[in-house]
Design a protein around this motif. Sequence first.
Motif, PDB file in Angstrom:
ATOM      1  N   VAL A 136     -21.789 -27.222  -6.041  1.00  0.00           N
ATOM      2  CA  VAL A 136     -22.994 -26.613  -6.778  1.00  0.00           C
ATOM      3  C   VAL A 136     -23.560 -25.566  -5.985  1.00  0.00           C
ATOM      4  CG1 VAL A 136     -25.190 -27.375  -7.910  1.00  0.00           C
ATOM      5  CG2 VAL A 136     -23.177 -28.806  -8.059  1.00  0.00           C
ATOM      6  N   LYS A 137     -23.767 -25.829  -4.571  1.00  0.00           N
ATOM      7  CA  LYS A 137     -24.177 -24.684  -3.812  1.00  0.00           C
ATOM      8  C   LYS A 137     -23.114 -23.568  -3.768  1.00  0.00           C
ATOM      9  CE  LYS A 137     -27.195 -27.240  -0.534  1.00  0.00           C
ATOM     10  NZ  LYS A 137     -27.346 -27.716   0.731  1.00  0.00           N
ATOM     11  N   LYS A 138     -22.086 -23.779  -3.454  1.00  0.00           N
ATOM     12  CA  LYS A 138     -21.257 -22.691  -3.634  1.00  0.00           C
ATOM     13  C   LYS A 138     -21.156 -21.794  -5.115  1.00  0.00           C
ATOM     14  CE  LYS A 138     -16.029 -21.496  -3.007  1.00  0.00           C
ATOM     15  NZ  LYS A 138     -16.013 -20.908  -4.341  1.00  0.00           N
ATOM     16  N   ALA A 139     -20.873 -22.619  -6.222  1.00  0.00           N
ATOM     17  CA  ALA A 139     -21.322 -22.117  -7.432  1.00  0.00           C
ATOM     18  C   ALA A 139     -22.513 -21.395  -7.490  1.00  0.00           C
ATOM     19  CB  ALA A 139     -21.056 -23.290  -8.600  1.00  0.00           C
ATOM     20  N   LEU A 140     -23.597 -22.061  -6.984  1.00  0.00           N
ATOM     21  CA  LEU A 140     -24.966 -21.256  -7.282  1.00  0.00           C
ATOM     22  C   LEU A 140     -25.066 -19.951  -6.539  1.00  0.00           C
ATOM     23  CD1 LEU A 140     -27.667 -21.914  -8.357  1.00  0.00           C
ATOM     24  CD2 LEU A 140     -28.446 -22.940  -6.283  1.00  0.00           C
TER      25      LEU A 140
END
Length: 758
Positions: free
Chosen positions: A609-613
């Motif tokens: 999720v952090k990478k996608a964000l």
Amino acid sequence: MIPLRLEIEGFLAYRSKVILDFSDFQCAVIIGENGAGKSTILDAILFALYGKARDAERLDDLINNLSSRATINFFFSIGGENYYVYREKERGKESRVLFFRVDPLTGNRLPFGYRGVRAIDEIIRKTVGLTYDAFTSSALLVQGKSDNFLTARSGDRKDVLTEILGLKIFEKIFKKSSTQLREINLKMSELKNKISSFLDVNDEQCIETKQKIETIKNELIYEKETLETINQAIKLLSDRERALRERNDLESKIKNHDNLLSEKEIIERSYNLYDDSRKILPYLTRKKELKEEIRKFINLAREYPLKLENTEGILKSTFRELDENNKCNIEFKNLIEKLDLDVREQESKVKAFKIKKDDLIKLEVADICPLCGYKFTQDRKFHFNEEKKILEEKIKESVENLRISERELNIKRLEQRHLEDILLGLNNKKIELDMEIRGLKRDITKIAEDLETRKRALTLVEEDIEREKIRGNSMVGSPIRDVINILQDSSIVETYKKLNLALTQKEVLQGQIKVKEDELARIEKEFSTLVNFSDNLPELIKVKKDKDRLISEMSEKLAGLNKQLGVFEEKLRQKKSLIIEIENLTKEEKIYSFLSDAFSGKNLQTIVVKKALLEIGRHSDELLKHLSGGRLSLVLDSANTLDNLEILIKDLSTQENRKFELLSGGEKFRVSLSIALGIGRYVSSQTLKTIESIFIDEGFGALDRMGRETLIEVIRALLSEIKMIIIVTHLDDIADAFPVQIKVQKKYKGESSIEIAV
């Protein structure tokens, strides 16, 4: 994904079939009154691609109220490849879907080879490259849904993003792993309890039992060999008794044959008479039949000429009767013609009298003569009245004469029809008699031919009988009854067969007796080799029963030991199986423990999720700068944790950060559109599918005039990188800003229609 053509029928507001062609424009506005069916067009695209729309709980709710079925035909392109999807939902039944790739050269639809709704939905999703949630948050901005990520609380934004990006699978893996881990621990506890009941099971028990089994097996082999020798002796003694009986039977049969052979001459003489009777009977029978038939045809040859003569006489009488009735018929016709002429004359006379009467009535009421203009006197009018009375008497008399003539004419016509019926019957009778005469003549000829045929046949049969006499048939000349009586005596043939059988079998039986004597000698020789056995069969059978009982007892004991050994071995097998199962569960426990830790919210899911964000923030920031003319920048502040995700907008001119909730309508729209497209770009980068078109179905009513103008500028700016943009609105000033309008109107009974205006 770029739409090319959409066909809707029986879906929500569209009862009748409507067609929307997207191929002639890059940007268009769908405009119409609220509730007319503008958003339904986008719902139809969602339903075609994903089999759902409007978050409807039941797909039947998507069917038009007046329709029994909803169908969507959707043609679209992705990366230059054309595709076609057909989806159908019949009320109360399962939905149906078909998906094809369109050949660019031939235009043929090429199926993907998948069957079933789930399999085809999955291949459509892979082709589009976006899940339903990702599509409605990036490519198709549905009213009230596309800005869920923005309007959610900071603590809930992680869950919204996880849903959009389709990362719920991580949570499912975590829950599945945790559940599986608990089940493994519970099962291992159960297995450890089970294995405690096998602590006293060991290999020594099996070895001791196997030794006992081996000892009994050796003893059993010896007893069975002894029993086999006893069975052999019993068989030899039984064979000896059987051979003695069979030899005695053969000797008895030879004696019976000798008795029959002593009467050979009598039997052969009787059979010769039977054979002569069998040969002569067909000729005698045929001769008798032919004589009966000849007698019958002679009688017919006398009878049929008399029938012919009688029928010819009746035919002559019928001809005479026909002539007489024809003459009468001619007379009737002449009389009817005369009467018919008389009736017509009477009718003319009545008509003339009536005309004169009508003229007198006109003169009687007139004062001046219509011909000469002379004025009528009272005397003259009285004269008219007298003439009228005379005419009335004449009319009455003529009508009565006419009635009498018509009645006489009708009577004569009835009589004529009756006479014609008689003539028709006589003609039919003449035809029938003529046919009967021809048939009788044919029958007479046939009878003569048949009589001659049977006479010739009788001559041939008599010649055959004479030949039998020459051959020496002793029954020629005998009455046919005597011949039949001989043939009915079945004992003659049976006795003759037995005689022939005795002649052939006597020598065979003698050879068989020799074989039996040799067999008896062989049995005696074989039995002499068996020591310590009596030749008394009943005594030997008693010894066999004792030996069978002993072997049975030993076999039961052996079976019990084998069963006991099986129990020991099964327990050992179960113990070893439990040990292996515990070892395997231990390995699985390590695997699911690792998965549970890896896919928990604090590990892999958070990393993804952090990478996608980070990627979404980068794409969205680039788009926002472009759409705001370099004035605004996007800042996603997670404060090192996803549990409190803040969205801040930086004004690059003042370097101040503002919260999304405090922006103007136009600024909110730019930010919402930038994040939606940023999410789309990220998802596309993961699936290698670019966002080629967007559909905007937002409530623009909250925007002021400046905000709507900003909206129009933003959309026009996007046309440089988006191949197609479709906007849904009910505001005329937004619609008028674009060259193509797709007008949606409500028609009769709430049915909607579509019209494209340029």
